[in-house]
Design a protein around this motif. Structure first.
Motif, PDB file in Angstrom:
ATOM      1  N   LYS A  39      22.191  30.134  -9.327  1.00 23.54           N
ATOM      2  CA  LYS A  39      22.144  30.522 -10.745  1.00 23.54           C
ATOM      3  C   LYS A  39      21.003  29.806 -11.454  1.00 23.54           C
ATOM      4  O   LYS A  39      21.221  28.960 -12.303  1.00 23.54           O
ATOM      5  N   GLN A  40      19.800  30.148 -11.065  1.00 27.69           N
ATOM      6  CA  GLN A  40      18.635  29.501 -11.657  1.00 27.69           C
ATOM      7  C   GLN A  40      18.011  30.380 -12.743  1.00 27.69           C
ATOM      8  O   GLN A  40      17.877  31.585 -12.572  1.00 27.69           O
ATOM      9  N   ILE A  41      17.646  29.733 -13.858  1.00 21.87           N
ATOM     10  CA  ILE A  41      16.940  30.417 -14.934  1.00 21.87           C
ATOM     11  C   ILE A  41      15.611  29.704 -15.138  1.00 21.87           C
ATOM     12  O   ILE A  41      15.572  28.496 -15.367  1.00 21.87           O
ATOM     13  N   ASN A  42      14.527  30.435 -15.048  1.00 18.90           N
ATOM     14  CA  ASN A  42      13.193  29.848 -15.148  1.00 18.90           C
ATOM     15  C   ASN A  42      12.746  29.817 -16.603  1.00 18.90           C
ATOM     16  O   ASN A  42      12.290  30.815 -17.138  1.00 18.90           O
ATOM     17  N   ASN A  43      12.891  28.649 -17.230  1.00 13.19           N
ATOM     18  CA  ASN A  43      12.473  28.494 -18.631  1.00 13.19           C
ATOM     19  C   ASN A  43      11.319  27.511 -18.801  1.00 13.19           C
ATOM     20  O   ASN A  43      10.816  27.327 -19.887  1.00 13.19           O
ATOM     21  N   ASN A  44      10.940  26.845 -17.714  1.00 17.06           N
ATOM     22  CA  ASN A  44       9.969  25.754 -17.834  1.00 17.06           C
ATOM     23  C   ASN A  44       8.859  25.864 -16.796  1.00 17.06           C
ATOM     24  O   ASN A  44       8.485  24.882 -16.167  1.00 17.06           O
ATOM     25  N   SER A  45       8.348  27.051 -16.588  1.00 13.50           N
ATOM     26  CA  SER A  45       7.349  27.260 -15.551  1.00 13.50           C
ATOM     27  C   SER A  45       6.093  26.415 -15.797  1.00 13.50           C
ATOM     28  O   SER A  45       5.581  26.349 -16.908  1.00 13.50           O
ATOM     29  N   THR A  46       5.632  25.755 -14.738  1.00 12.15           N
ATOM     30  CA  THR A  46       4.410  24.945 -14.811  1.00 12.15           C
ATOM     31  C   THR A  46       3.507  25.314 -13.638  1.00 12.15           C
ATOM     32  O   THR A  46       3.915  26.026 -12.722  1.00 12.15           O
ATOM     33  N   ASN A 104      10.055  26.360 -11.356  1.00 11.94           N
ATOM     34  CA  ASN A 104       9.432  25.588 -12.426  1.00 11.94           C
ATOM     35  C   ASN A 104       8.094  24.984 -12.001  1.00 11.94           C
ATOM     36  O   ASN A 104       7.414  24.364 -12.814  1.00 11.94           O
ATOM     37  N   TYR A 105       7.729  25.168 -10.741  1.00 13.47           N
ATOM     38  CA  TYR A 105       6.521  24.539 -10.197  1.00 13.47           C
ATOM     39  C   TYR A 105       5.727  25.583  -9.419  1.00 13.47           C
ATOM     40  O   TYR A 105       6.283  26.565  -8.914  1.00 13.47           O
ATOM     41  N   ALA A 106       4.418  25.363  -9.326  1.00 17.33           N
ATOM     42  CA  ALA A 106       3.577  26.292  -8.567  1.00 17.33           C
ATOM     43  C   ALA A 106       4.053  26.359  -7.126  1.00 17.33           C
ATOM     44  O   ALA A 106       4.140  27.437  -6.541  1.00 17.33           O
ATOM     45  N   LYS A 148       4.767  10.168  -9.179  1.00 17.25           N
ATOM     46  CA  LYS A 148       3.435   9.596  -9.373  1.00 17.25           C
ATOM     47  C   LYS A 148       2.330  10.615  -9.100  1.00 17.25           C
ATOM     48  O   LYS A 148       2.488  11.550  -8.323  1.00 17.25           O
ATOM     49  N   ASN A 149       1.216  10.381  -9.797  1.00 20.62           N
ATOM     50  CA  ASN A 149      -0.030  11.075  -9.485  1.00 20.62           C
ATOM     51  C   ASN A 149      -1.107  10.012  -9.308  1.00 20.62           C
ATOM     52  O   ASN A 149      -0.792   8.844  -9.094  1.00 20.62           O
ATOM     53  N   ARG A 150      -2.360  10.369  -9.421  1.00 24.45           N
ATOM     54  CA  ARG A 150      -3.423   9.402  -9.160  1.00 24.45           C
ATOM     55  C   ARG A 150      -3.562   8.350 -10.261  1.00 24.45           C
ATOM     56  O   ARG A 150      -4.171   7.308 -10.064  1.00 24.45           O
ATOM     57  N   LYS A 151      -2.994   8.622 -11.433  1.00 25.54           N
ATOM     58  CA  LYS A 151      -3.210   7.733 -12.564  1.00 25.54           C
ATOM     59  C   LYS A 151      -1.972   6.960 -13.007  1.00 25.54           C
ATOM     60  O   LYS A 151      -2.080   5.866 -13.542  1.00 25.54           O
ATOM     61  N   GLU A 152      -0.789   7.524 -12.820  1.00 29.67           N
ATOM     62  CA  GLU A 152       0.402   6.875 -13.356  1.00 29.67           C
ATOM     63  C   GLU A 152       1.639   7.152 -12.524  1.00 29.67           C
ATOM     64  O   GLU A 152       1.649   8.055 -11.683  1.00 29.67           O
ATOM     65  N   THR A 153       2.666   6.343 -12.813  1.00 30.55           N
ATOM     66  CA  THR A 153       3.936   6.444 -12.083  1.00 30.55           C
ATOM     67  C   THR A 153       5.094   6.379 -13.069  1.00 30.55           C
ATOM     68  O   THR A 153       5.116   5.528 -13.960  1.00 30.55           O
ATOM     69  N   PHE A 154       6.048   7.276 -12.909  1.00 29.70           N
ATOM     70  CA  PHE A 154       7.306   7.239 -13.661  1.00 29.70           C
ATOM     71  C   PHE A 154       8.424   6.817 -12.708  1.00 29.70           C
ATOM     72  O   PHE A 154       8.401   7.183 -11.526  1.00 29.70           O
ATOM     73  N   TYR A 155       9.379   6.074 -13.251  1.00 32.03           N
ATOM     74  CA  TYR A 155      10.487   5.591 -12.407  1.00 32.03           C
ATOM     75  C   TYR A 155      11.831   5.864 -13.070  1.00 32.03           C
ATOM     76  O   TYR A 155      11.963   5.765 -14.293  1.00 32.03           O
ATOM     77  N   LYS A 156      12.824   6.194 -12.243  1.00 35.24           N
ATOM     78  CA  LYS A 156      14.189   6.337 -12.744  1.00 35.24           C
ATOM     79  C   LYS A 156      15.182   6.114 -11.596  1.00 35.24           C
ATOM     80  O   LYS A 156      14.943   6.553 -10.470  1.00 35.24           O
ATOM     81  N   ASN A 157      16.274   5.421 -11.917  1.00 37.49           N
ATOM     82  CA  ASN A 157      17.384   5.288 -10.980  1.00 37.49           C
ATOM     83  C   ASN A 157      18.449   6.325 -11.328  1.00 37.49           C
ATOM     84  O   ASN A 157      18.831   6.473 -12.485  1.00 37.49           O
ATOM     85  N   TRP A 190      14.403  15.710 -15.286  1.00 40.52           N
ATOM     86  CA  TRP A 190      13.634  14.479 -15.507  1.00 40.52           C
ATOM     87  C   TRP A 190      12.160  14.665 -15.135  1.00 40.52           C
ATOM     88  O   TRP A 190      11.269  14.206 -15.857  1.00 40.52           O
ATOM     89  N   VAL A 191      11.901  15.347 -14.023  1.00 40.36           N
ATOM     90  CA  VAL A 191      10.509  15.587 -13.616  1.00 40.36           C
ATOM     91  C   VAL A 191       9.775  16.399 -14.680  1.00 40.36           C
ATOM     92  O   VAL A 191       8.664  16.054 -15.093  1.00 40.36           O
ATOM     93  N   LEU A 192      10.409  17.459 -15.158  1.00 42.68           N
ATOM     94  CA  LEU A 192       9.772  18.293 -16.184  1.00 42.68           C
ATOM     95  C   LEU A 192       9.542  17.516 -17.471  1.00 42.68           C
ATOM     96  O   LEU A 192       8.476  17.609 -18.088  1.00 42.68           O
ATOM     97  N   ASP A 193      10.537  16.722 -17.878  1.00 43.67           N
ATOM     98  CA  ASP A 193      10.388  15.917 -19.095  1.00 43.67           C
ATOM     99  C   ASP A 193       9.275  14.895 -18.942  1.00 43.67           C
ATOM    100  O   ASP A 193       8.505  14.644 -19.891  1.00 43.67           O
ATOM    101  N   SER A 194       9.179  14.276 -17.773  1.00 48.97           N
ATOM    102  CA  SER A 194       8.150  13.258 -17.525  1.00 48.97           C
ATOM    103  C   SER A 194       6.758  13.868 -17.547  1.00 48.97           C
ATOM    104  O   SER A 194       5.828  13.323 -18.146  1.00 48.97           O
TER     105      SER A 194
END
Length: 198
Positions: A39-46, A104-106, A148-157, A190-194
């Protein structure tokens, strides 16, 4: 002649005993993780290309044996129940499966595919087991995620607990499936928000 007969009798008794023993040993019950992506709804395509690497984990956690701990904090494995693969591999597979299903991702790929990605998800499994404590039985799943990408890193537990309906391996499997389903949905958000904070 008597010695040869005695050896033959011993061999037949021993061999027959082995056959009977093998027939009496129950087969392993094999379980796996499986997320619901129906039941996926695509609202945040990137246009993000996302790579998900296999999580790291201690050997005691990353075993095909289904484990539980008691109130004395001793860890044990169920004798005749096991996972279809190591938890790290199963969780990686479910992350790729669910995030791909959102569209939501290519594209979303695992680390075995040599495709250039914009972002990587690295992770470490902290807990993945069943716990018997006083009158309650539950599972705990905890994982550290690094985006992470080449410039920054986000973290979450991400940490989850879920009561078990049964005090056995099947109860652990069902409860761990519930928490992993919750995790992949929370991970996607979380990935989309980050990424959108960029």
């Amino acid at each position: 002649m008597k010695i040869n007969s005695l050896i033959l009798v011993v061999f037949v008794v021993t061999f027959t005993g082995c056959i009977n023993l093998t027939k009496e040993v129950p087969a392993y019950s094999t379980y796996t993780l499986n997320v619901d992506n129906s039941k996926q709804i695509n609202n945040n395509s990137t246009n993000i290309k996302l790579e998900i690497k296999e999580p790291k984990a201690l050997h005691s956690i990353n075993s095909k044996y289904i484990s539980y701990s008691t109130k004395n904090y001793t860890s044990e494995n169920y004798a005749l129940s096991k996972w279809s693969d190591n938890p790290s591999k199963m969780i990686q597979t479910q992350m790729v499966k669910y995030l791909s299903s959102t569209y939501n991702y290519a594209f979303v790929n695992n680390s075995n595919i040599n495709v250039r990605s914009d972002w990587q998800i690295l992770s470490e499994i902290i807990n993945f087991h069943q716990i018997f404590k006083k009158e309650e039985t539950f599972v705990e799943f905890s994982i550290n995620i690094y985006l992470k990408n080449r410039k920054e890193t986000f973290y979450k537990n991400f940490t989850y607990t879920q009561p078990c309906e049964q005090n056995n391996a099947l109860g652990a499997v069902k409860a761990l499936n519930i928490v992993v389903n919750s995790f992949v949905k929370d991970l996607d958000k979380w990935v989309l928000d980050s990424i959108k904070t960029k």
